[in-house]
Design a protein around this motif. Structure first.
Motif, PDB file in Angstrom:
ATOM      1  N   LEU A   1       0.821  -1.203   0.000  1.00 19.45           N
ATOM      2  CA  LEU A   1       0.000   0.000   0.000  1.00 19.45           C
ATOM      3  C   LEU A   1       0.857   1.256   0.000  1.00 19.45           C
ATOM      4  CD1 LEU A   1      -2.925  -0.861   2.449  1.00 19.45           C
ATOM      5  CD2 LEU A   1      -3.051  -0.543  -0.017  1.00 19.45           C
ATOM      6  N   ALA A   2       1.947   1.238   0.754  1.00 17.23           N
ATOM      7  CA  ALA A   2       2.812   2.413   0.817  1.00 17.23           C
ATOM      8  C   ALA A   2       3.397   2.715  -0.559  1.00 17.23           C
ATOM      9  CB  ALA A   2       3.926   2.195   1.837  1.00 17.23           C
ATOM     10  N   GLU A   3       3.824   1.666  -1.273  1.00 14.46           N
ATOM     11  CA  GLU A   3       4.388   1.867  -2.605  1.00 14.46           C
ATOM     12  C   GLU A   3       3.320   2.366  -3.573  1.00 14.46           C
ATOM     13  OE1 GLU A   3       6.258  -1.703  -3.852  1.00 14.46           O
ATOM     14  OE2 GLU A   3       7.791  -1.657  -2.277  1.00 14.46           O
ATOM     15  N   ALA A   4       2.135   1.777  -3.501  1.00  7.18           N
ATOM     16  CA  ALA A   4       1.053   2.196  -4.387  1.00  7.18           C
ATOM     17  C   ALA A   4       0.666   3.647  -4.121  1.00  7.18           C
ATOM     18  CB  ALA A   4      -0.157   1.276  -4.209  1.00  7.18           C
ATOM     19  N   GLU A   5       0.626   4.023  -2.832  1.00  8.44           N
ATOM     20  CA  GLU A   5       0.304   5.409  -2.473  1.00  8.44           C
ATOM     21  C   GLU A   5       1.339   6.373  -3.054  1.00  8.44           C
ATOM     22  OE1 GLU A   5       0.285   8.308   1.451  1.00  8.44           O
ATOM     23  OE2 GLU A   5       0.312   6.136   1.736  1.00  8.44           O
TER      24      GLU A   5
ATOM     25  N   LEU B   1       3.395   5.934  -5.634  1.00  6.36           N
ATOM     26  CA  LEU B   1       3.313   5.977  -7.096  1.00  6.36           C
ATOM     27  C   LEU B   1       2.140   6.840  -7.552  1.00  6.36           C
ATOM     28  CD1 LEU B   1       4.123   2.264  -8.000  1.00  6.36           C
ATOM     29  CD2 LEU B   1       5.519   4.274  -8.550  1.00  6.36           C
ATOM     30  N   ALA B   2       0.994   6.695  -6.888  1.00  2.00           N
ATOM     31  CA  ALA B   2      -0.172   7.491  -7.264  1.00  2.00           C
ATOM     32  C   ALA B   2       0.081   8.975  -7.016  1.00  2.00           C
ATOM     33  CB  ALA B   2      -1.406   7.017  -6.494  1.00  2.00           C
ATOM     34  N   ARG B   3       0.734   9.311  -5.905  1.00  2.50           N
ATOM     35  CA  ARG B   3       1.024  10.705  -5.613  1.00  2.50           C
ATOM     36  C   ARG B   3       1.993  11.292  -6.650  1.00  2.50           C
ATOM     37  NH1 ARG B   3      -1.684  12.219  -1.545  1.00  2.50           N
ATOM     38  NH2 ARG B   3      -1.947  10.950   0.351  1.00  2.50           N
ATOM     39  N   ARG B   4       2.980  10.498  -7.057  1.00  2.00           N
ATOM     40  CA  ARG B   4       3.926  10.986  -8.062  1.00  2.00           C
ATOM     41  C   ARG B   4       3.231  11.218  -9.402  1.00  2.00           C
ATOM     42  NH1 ARG B   4       9.709   7.800  -7.298  1.00  2.00           N
ATOM     43  NH2 ARG B   4       9.989   8.253  -5.071  1.00  2.00           N
ATOM     44  N   MET B   5       2.353  10.304  -9.783  1.00  2.00           N
ATOM     45  CA  MET B   5       1.632  10.473 -11.048  1.00  2.00           C
ATOM     46  C   MET B   5       0.719  11.685 -11.002  1.00  2.00           C
ATOM     47  SD  MET B   5       0.819   6.476 -11.951  1.00  2.00           S
ATOM     48  CE  MET B   5       0.181   6.790 -13.597  1.00  2.00           C
ATOM     49  N   SER B   6       0.087  11.915  -9.863  1.00  2.00           N
ATOM     50  CA  SER B   6      -0.746  13.109  -9.704  1.00  2.00           C
ATOM     51  C   SER B   6       0.104  14.373  -9.792  1.00  2.00           C
ATOM     52  CB  SER B   6      -1.485  13.056  -8.365  1.00  2.00           C
ATOM     53  OG  SER B   6      -2.234  14.233  -8.159  1.00  2.00           O
TER      54      SER B   6
ATOM     55  N   MET C   1      -5.734  10.037  -9.771  1.00  2.00           N
ATOM     56  CA  MET C   1      -4.465   9.657  -9.139  1.00  2.00           C
ATOM     57  C   MET C   1      -4.402  10.199  -7.712  1.00  2.00           C
ATOM     58  SD  MET C   1      -2.779   7.635 -11.033  1.00  2.00           S
ATOM     59  CE  MET C   1      -4.425   6.975 -11.402  1.00  2.00           C
ATOM     60  N   LYS C   2      -4.870  11.420  -7.510  1.00  2.00           N
ATOM     61  CA  LYS C   2      -4.930  11.965  -6.152  1.00  2.00           C
ATOM     62  C   LYS C   2      -5.853  11.127  -5.288  1.00  2.00           C
ATOM     63  CE  LYS C   2      -6.194  16.060  -3.442  1.00  2.00           C
ATOM     64  NZ  LYS C   2      -6.940  15.230  -2.481  1.00  2.00           N
ATOM     65  N   SER C   3      -6.978  10.742  -5.869  1.00  2.00           N
ATOM     66  CA  SER C   3      -7.933   9.922  -5.133  1.00  2.00           C
ATOM     67  C   SER C   3      -7.324   8.573  -4.775  1.00  2.00           C
ATOM     68  CB  SER C   3      -9.202   9.729  -5.975  1.00  2.00           C
ATOM     69  OG  SER C   3     -10.122   8.882  -5.321  1.00  2.00           O
ATOM     70  N   ALA C   4      -6.608   7.967  -5.727  1.00  2.00           N
ATOM     71  CA  ALA C   4      -5.977   6.668  -5.463  1.00  2.00           C
ATOM     72  C   ALA C   4      -4.991   6.781  -4.305  1.00  2.00           C
ATOM     73  CB  ALA C   4      -5.268   6.168  -6.718  1.00  2.00           C
ATOM     74  N   ALA C   5      -4.168   7.830  -4.316  1.00  2.00           N
ATOM     75  CA  ALA C   5      -3.203   8.021  -3.227  1.00  2.00           C
ATOM     76  C   ALA C   5      -3.924   8.208  -1.902  1.00  2.00           C
ATOM     77  CB  ALA C   5      -2.306   9.219  -3.527  1.00  2.00           C
ATOM     78  N   ASP C   6      -5.013   8.984  -1.904  1.00  2.00           N
ATOM     79  CA  ASP C   6      -5.790   9.183  -0.679  1.00  2.00           C
ATOM     80  C   ASP C   6      -6.352   7.861  -0.156  1.00  2.00           C
ATOM     81  OD1 ASP C   6      -5.390  11.897  -0.599  1.00  2.00           O
ATOM     82  OD2 ASP C   6      -7.322  12.415  -1.503  1.00  2.00           O
ATOM     83  N   ILE C   7      -6.889   7.063  -1.068  1.00  2.00           N
ATOM     84  CA  ILE C   7      -7.508   5.797  -0.666  1.00  2.00           C
ATOM     85  C   ILE C   7      -6.470   4.836  -0.107  1.00  2.00           C
ATOM     86  CG2 ILE C   7      -8.679   3.735  -1.543  1.00  2.00           C
ATOM     87  CD1 ILE C   7     -10.151   5.668  -3.500  1.00  2.00           C
TER      88      ILE C   7
END
Length: 317
Positions: free
Chosen positions: A1-5, A7-12, A53-59
């Motif tokens: 989850l930490a890695e996915a968060e 990656l999503a923040r970087r893409m956003s 992407m912001k939403s994914a990082a938040d989730i």
């Protein structure tokens, strides 16, 4: 989850480009695209992608915090740490309400937004986004109820899924289809062992943490002589064995050991969910739930014999 968060923040962040004067580059492009429907659509897609992407990082962040709070409360009895997570959980929910609000006008203007090619339909639109905002408001109330429980010195309350789940304690024998088995402990190690009838071609034993914050840990046990037992993901590997013991009736025995050192290293708390599924990994063939017994269909995705959390029963410590 930490890695996915992350990656999503970087893409956003990569989509959050600013002009030298501080204006949002996408908004500037949108203004210059006036009268050009295709360019406006492309800008809207990028705005929606940035929001998603912001939403994914938040989730992902929300799931990690919830897992940390659950482990603190249920396993360590640390109400202070659990309470400390609640304000940020609520802040994430409010941020997600704002994301959905921003997506609504984009979805109204461009009906391609939310369309899922594989499903062949739109999986979100203005109406579903509005419903999501309302449901998130209910989640804010749920967290206040959890806050009251923790403040009163009680553990994080059980979810509706937990309250209705089939449960299993340690050392009690179960008979599930053609498998007789039991769950035991050796220190902090969890052991599932038993006997399979000759008709059983293979077995999958699966553990999951309480909040589902980590990938399910699967041990595939083929019938002796047809392959070797294997853990997935590999880094979670415990020990497993299956043998015939020379029995004339063709039955075979098995033991799966999930060491405490392995599940502790994952950082998502102890295993709290368990399921047994008949399995013929790595080949095809019949795949069905053994425990808990259910009529729900079982699907295979990659090395997992199913993807449905309703297939699990609750371990009682």
């Amino acid at each position: 989850l930490a890695e996915a968060e992350e990656l999503a923040r970087r893409m956003s962040a990569l989509c959050d480009v600013r002009e030298p004067d501080g204006r949002d580059a996408l908004s500037v492009l949108e203004d210059t695209a006036a009268g050009h429907a295709e360019r406006q659509r492309q800008v809207a897609m990028m705005k929606a992608f940035r929001l998603q992407m912001k939403s994914a990082a938040d989730i992902y962040r929300f799931y990690r915090l919830r897992s940390d709070a659950l482990v603190a409360s249920r396993e360590r009895g640390d109400a202070k740490q659990a309470l400390g997570c609640l304000d940020e959980l609520q802040a994430i929910i409010r941020a997600e309400q704002a994301v959905s609000s921003e997506l609504i006008p984009l979805a109204q203007a461009h009906d391609r937004l939310g369309f899922h090619a594989d499903a062949g339909k739109r999986i979100y639109g203005p109406d579903s986004l509005a419903r999501r905002i309302a449901r998130l408001g209910e989640s804010l109330k749920d967290i206040e109820a959890i806050r009251a429980e923790l403040a009163a010195g009680r553990p994080w309350p059980e979810s509706a899924r937990e309250r209705t789940a089939v449960r299993i304690g340690f050392d009690s024998e179960k008979v599930s289809g053609d498998v007789r088995w039991r769950l035991t402990r050796d220190g902090g190690d969890l052991i599932v062992s038993g006997t399979c009838a000759a008709s059983c071609k293979g077995l999958a034993v699966v553990f999951s943490d309480l909040a589902g914050a980590g990938f399910p840990v699967v041990c595939h046990l083929p019938r002796p002589g047809t392959g070797d037992g294997v853990f997935e993901p590999r880094q979670t590997a415990g020990t497993c064995r299956a043998q015939t013991d020379g029995r004339a009736d063709g039955c075979w025995t098995f033991e799966v050991r999930y060491p405490q050192a392995k599940w502790t290293a994952r950082g998502v708390g102890r295993p709290e969910w368990l399921t047994l599924v008949s399995d013929t990994y790595p080949g095809g063939g019949e795949v069905k739930p053994l425990w808990p017994a259910t009529d729900r269909p079982v699907f295979r995705r990659g090395d997992l014999p199913w993807v449905d959390g309703e297939s699990f029963g609750k371990i009682v410590y």
